[in-house]
Design a protein around this motif. Structure first.
Motif, PDB file in Angstrom:
ATOM      1  N   THR A  83       0.930  -1.018  -0.333  1.00  0.00           N
ATOM      2  CA  THR A  83       0.511  -0.388   0.234  1.00  0.00           C
ATOM      3  C   THR A  83       0.657   1.782   0.010  1.00  0.00           C
ATOM      4  OG1 THR A  83      -0.276  -0.446   2.698  1.00  0.00           O
ATOM      5  CG2 THR A  83      -2.053  -0.845   0.839  1.00  0.00           C
ATOM      6  N   SER A  84       1.929   1.354   0.760  1.00  0.00           N
ATOM      7  CA  SER A  84       2.580   2.073   1.097  1.00  0.00           C
ATOM      8  C   SER A  84       3.276   2.568  -1.063  1.00  0.00           C
ATOM      9  CB  SER A  84       4.208   2.002   1.761  1.00  0.00           C
ATOM     10  OG  SER A  84       3.863   2.224   2.779  1.00  0.00           O
ATOM     11  N   LEU A  86       1.765   1.980  -3.639  1.00  0.00           N
ATOM     12  CA  LEU A  86       0.615   1.879  -4.497  1.00  0.00           C
ATOM     13  C   LEU A  86       0.267   3.921  -4.353  1.00  0.00           C
ATOM     14  CD1 LEU A  86      -1.528  -1.577  -4.132  1.00  0.00           C
ATOM     15  CD2 LEU A  86       0.363  -0.703  -5.569  1.00  0.00           C
ATOM     16  N   THR A  87       0.042   3.534  -2.913  1.00  0.00           N
ATOM     17  CA  THR A  87      -0.274   5.421  -2.785  1.00  0.00           C
ATOM     18  C   THR A  87       0.419   6.669  -3.531  1.00  0.00           C
ATOM     19  OG1 THR A  87       0.848   5.436  -0.297  1.00  0.00           O
ATOM     20  CG2 THR A  87      -2.064   4.372  -1.440  1.00  0.00           C
ATOM     21  N   CYS A  88       2.203   6.334  -2.454  1.00  0.00           N
ATOM     22  CA  CYS A  88       3.515   7.047  -2.838  1.00  0.00           C
ATOM     23  C   CYS A  88       3.040   7.341  -5.238  1.00  0.00           C
ATOM     24  CB  CYS A  88       4.298   6.584  -2.940  1.00  0.00           C
ATOM     25  SG  CYS A  88       5.600   7.553  -3.676  1.00  0.00           S
ATOM     26  N   ALA A  90       0.469   6.541  -7.197  1.00  0.00           N
ATOM     27  CA  ALA A  90      -0.526   6.806  -7.318  1.00  0.00           C
ATOM     28  C   ALA A  90      -1.096   8.647  -7.352  1.00  0.00           C
ATOM     29  CB  ALA A  90      -1.825   6.573  -6.560  1.00  0.00           C
ATOM     30  N   ASN A  91       0.211   9.206  -5.914  1.00  0.00           N
ATOM     31  CA  ASN A  91      -0.370  10.238  -5.519  1.00  0.00           C
ATOM     32  C   ASN A  91       1.057  11.455  -5.536  1.00  0.00           C
ATOM     33  OD1 ASN A  91      -0.822  12.194  -3.424  1.00  0.00           O
ATOM     34  ND2 ASN A  91       0.933  12.114  -3.211  1.00  0.00           N
ATOM     35  N   PHE A  95      -2.075   7.411 -11.160  1.00  0.00           N
ATOM     36  CA  PHE A  95      -3.116   5.660 -10.887  1.00  0.00           C
ATOM     37  C   PHE A  95      -2.583   4.995 -11.910  1.00  0.00           C
ATOM     38  CE2 PHE A  95      -5.536   2.308 -11.036  1.00  0.00           C
ATOM     39  CZ  PHE A  95      -5.939   2.108  -9.532  1.00  0.00           C
ATOM     40  N   ILE A  98       0.648   2.676 -11.387  1.00  0.00           N
ATOM     41  CA  ILE A  98       0.945   2.328  -9.925  1.00  0.00           C
ATOM     42  C   ILE A  98       2.159   0.857 -10.296  1.00  0.00           C
ATOM     43  CG2 ILE A  98      -0.605   2.798  -8.650  1.00  0.00           C
ATOM     44  CD1 ILE A  98      -2.385   0.497  -8.882  1.00  0.00           C
TER      45      ILE A  98
END
Length: 189
Positions: A83-84, A86-88, A90-91, A95, A98
């Motif tokens: 999740t770290s 993926l969210t890094c 995407a942010n 997206f 990823i």
């Protein structure tokens, strides 16, 4: 309600029966590609969205752990689990990046990328295929419908010719279990 349940199950069985002759050949080629890659020191990377993300994690676990037989652990990574990362991505990027950034970081020539998408059109999986080609990796698409962009891009495409997401996902897991069993047979000898 019983008749509706019966109808749903019968529809699932019908889709599997119709898809079987179209998927056995590509699945055999995919199995051989994965076996050869693993025997030559490669690994399998897997990605997908939603239910396909869950399938990617499930199949990676079957390779690393075991499916039904005792054998050595097989290197496989689901790109859907950190999740770290993926969210890094995407942010900080989008997206759509990823999976491609992870392929760039983790993939190498001789590895295999399995992309899963019931439509064959998921932009982030398409981008992962592009990155895999740049890395010299082989690609396998598990799709539905007509195969979409992924089906055209992949070295091997396993397409379930159905547009109903649930039916495609059901067939995908059946095909993945067959793939795991065939690959495992090779390493459990």
């Amino acid at each position: 309600m019983q008749s509706r349940i019966r109808q749903i199950v019968e529809d699932s069985i019908r889709v599997k029966t119709e898809a079987l002759p179209l998927t056995v050949g590509p699945l055999e080629r995919a199995s051989r590609l994965i076996i050869d890659a693993l025997k030559n020191g490669g690994k399998v990377l897997l990605c997908g969205n939603g239910g396909s993300a869950a399938d990617a994690q499930h199949i990676a676990a079957e390779f690393v752990g075991r499916f039904q037989k005792e054998r050595r652990a097989l290197p496989a990574v689901a790109l859907t689990t950190d999740t770290s990362i993926l969210t890094c991505l995407a942010n900080d990027y989008s997206f759509e990046t990823i999976f491609s950034r992870q392929v760039e970081a983790l993939g190498k020539k001789g590895d295999v990328l399995i992309g899963i998408s019931t439509s064959g059109k998921s932009p982030n999986v398409v981008r992962a295929f592009e990155a895999a080609k740049t890395q010299g990796m082989s690609t396998i698409a598990f799709t539905g419908g007509s195969g979409g962009v992924m089906g055209e891009m992949a070295d091997i495409t396993v397409t379930v010719p159905c547009k109903v997401t649930a039916r495609v996902q059901e067939m995908h897991i059946t095909l993945f279990h067959a793939l795991c069993e065939v690959v495992e047979d090779e390493f459990a000898k």
